[in-house]
Design an enzyme around this catalytic site. Structure first.
Site: not given
Ligand code: NAI
Ligand code: MG
Length: 487
Positions: A228, A230, A283, A382
């Site tokens: 994400s 964020e 994405c 998204e």
């Molecule tokens: P996320 O961005 O929280 O998770 C992605 C990875 O980052 C996971 O391995 C997670 O454990 C890790 N992570 C989470 N917080 C972290 C931190 N503070 N520091 C370091 N690593 C951290 O995504 P999430 O919550 O699973 O999904 C939320 C939204 O994000 C989805 O609805 C989508 O919109 C977006 N997303 C986009 C992706 C892409 O391919 N660009 C893939 C997954 C999610």
């Molecule tokens: Mg998350």
């Protein structure tokens, strides 16, 4: 290959605290595996193992060709475990098994083999500065790479980080997503079995806290993150503290633009793909469908007809096109956006066909919001599910303005038979990818760089080599005469 132990150095490891967490199968809502929950002490062990392997292990002394050979051997080993790896991803995150087996494993293999062939082709340059200077550059590995991976393509994205990092001579700590940790753990185990030296490939499982501990670790030299926007911002903050390299692949809100002169049959099939493949959890999902009024009704009717025959169901069944969403959290998120669209009084249509009733699992049927204002929330944020918004446009100028009217800049797709128009629009798009008469085309040799809030730095392609290396310029003075200033 188990996929339930972490890989730290040479060891198949549990968490030092003994903590584990459950992995939930989104098709059954049942826990089906337990994996270690890495605390900061485990992350530290893994980073130190990678550090030692980089600083003083045999990896740096290995010839690039031998490094490549190991990577090719890893590919053969992955091939031999194709079904098991596919099953891990299907059980963990719900993608149809057939897609995991055919697409995901093949795509991971293609990345691996592309970069395996690259090991001995990473070159510097010689820079002409006159007869008294011999100047050259080389590309050195950066050191320890932290690869933080999301759940939508667990094996593929783990490989997208691992393969270029290894090809450039780095060592790696992978941190898969908590929803789908097992294929990356299995991948690291396969590296050990293949004979990669101790500490070159490590993998730790856990959630955001584990990821944050890894991103903040002072001995990490580069962070490659997909997820994400964020969390991407947090990663960048963590990297700033140590002035380290980052590559970020973040969210998107792809516009899929259909002009009346397009091959509408091809556009239709591709539209189905870009809305619903991987349950829309990509994405680059074409979540904004820009339709010209001349074809709006025809196209929408045909799309709905196709969507209504799209089989939603058990991801282990061979003819399933769309499995559940990855998790309860993602289900809540997607259904929340559907509610927002309904509250905004947007007209909507649903698709999806269920061969039998599904009383469990995080299934969401495909949904189309129609005639959506370009600034509506469902057309701006998204959603990451099979939910698309049609947006009306009258001419090229509107197509460009609407396609660019988000904070993201990942991908755009343009459907037209007019080549001049295609090139004009491609140039005007504020996105890292422009697809003309196709969608979702990614291969190892094409670099992938999000613009604006969709990312930073290129993954894949020859270009990724830059981001996994650092540049060194050596200036050799051939003239013993002193610098004029010094006399
Ligand atoms: P996320 O961005 O929280 O998770 C992605 C990875 O980052 C996971 O391995 C997670 O454990 C890790 N992570 C989470 N917080 C972290 C931190 N503070 N520091 C370091 N690593 C951290 O995504 P999430 O919550 O699973 O999904 C939320 C939204 O994000 C989805 O609805 C989508 O919109 C977006 N997303 C986009 C992706 C892409 O391919 N660009 C893939 C997954 C999610
Ligand atoms: Mg998350």
């Amino acid at each position: 290959m188990t996929g339930i132990r972490m890989v730290i150095g040479q060891e198949l490891a549990a968490a030092q605290s003994g903590k584990t967490f459950e992995v939930i199968n989104p098709a059954t809502e049942q826990a089906h595996a337990r994996v270690p929950e890495a605390g900061p002490e485990d992350v530290d062990r893994a980073v130190r193992a990678a550090r030692r392997a980089f600083d003083s292990g045999p990896w740096r002394k290995m010839s690039p060709a031998d490094r490549g050979l190991l990577m090719f051997r890893l590919a053969d080993r992955i091939e031999a475990h194709r079904e098991e790896l596919a099953r891990l991803d299907t059980e963990d995150m719900g993608k149809p098994y057939v897609h995991a087996k055919q697409h995901d494993v093949s795509s991971a293999l293609a990345f691996l083999r592309f970069y395996a062939g690259f090991c001995d082709k990473i070159r510097g340059s010689q820079i002409p500065c006159g007869p008294d200077k011999h100047v050259y550059t080389i590309r050195e590995p950066v050191g320890v790479v932290a690869g933080i991976v999301p759940w939508n393509f667990p094996l593929v994205i783990a490989m997208q980080k691992l393969a270029p990092a290894l090809a450039c001579g780095n060592t790696v700590v992978l941190k898969p997503a908590e929803q789908s940790p097992r294929s990356a753990l299995a991948l690291a185990e396969l590296c050990l079995e293949t004979g990669f030296p101790e500490g070159v490939v490590n993998a730790v499982s856990g959630g955001g806290e584990t990821g944050a501990a890894l991103a903040a670790h002072p001995l990490v030299d580069k962070i490659s993150f997909t997820g994400s926007t964020e969390v991407g911002k947090k990663i960048m903050h963590a990297a700033a503290d140590h002035i380290r390299k980052v590559t970020l692949e973040l969210g998107g809100k792809t516009a899929n633009i259909i002009f009346p002169d397009a091959d509408l049959e091809a556009a239709l099939a591709s539209c189905l793909l870009t809305s619903c493949y991987n349950s829309g959890q990509i994405c680059t999902t074409g979540s904004r469908l820009l339709l010209h009024p001349e074809i709006h009704d025809r196209f929408l009717d045909a799309l709905l007809a196709r969507l209504r025959t799209l089989k939603v169901g058990d991801p282990m069944e061979e003819d399933t096109k769309m499995g559940p969403l990855v998790s309860k959290e993602q289900y809540d998120r997607v259904t929340h956006y559907i509610e927002i669209g309904k509250q905004n009084n947007l007209r909507f249509y649903t698709g999806g066909f269920r061969a039998k009733p599904l009383d469990r699992g995080y299934y969401v049927d495909p949904l189309i919001f129609d005639h959506v204002p370009v600034d509506a929330r469902v057309a701006q944020e998204e959603i990451f599910g099979p939910v698309i918004s049609t947006i009306d446009f009258r001419d090229e100028d509107e197509a460009v303005a609407y396609a660019n009217a988000t904070s993201y800049g990942l991908a755009t797709a343009i459907w037209t038979r007019d080549l001049s128009r295609a090139h004009r629009l491609a140039a005007a798009m504020q996105s890292g990818f422009v697809w003309v008469n196709c969608n979702h085309y990614w291969v190892a040799q094409i670099p992938y760089e999000g613009h604006r809030q969709s990312g930073l730095g290129a993954d894949m392609g020859v270009e990724a080599v830059e981001s996994y290396t650092r540049l060194k310029s050596t200036i050799v003075n051939l003239d013993p005469a002193p610098h004029p200033w010094a006399g």
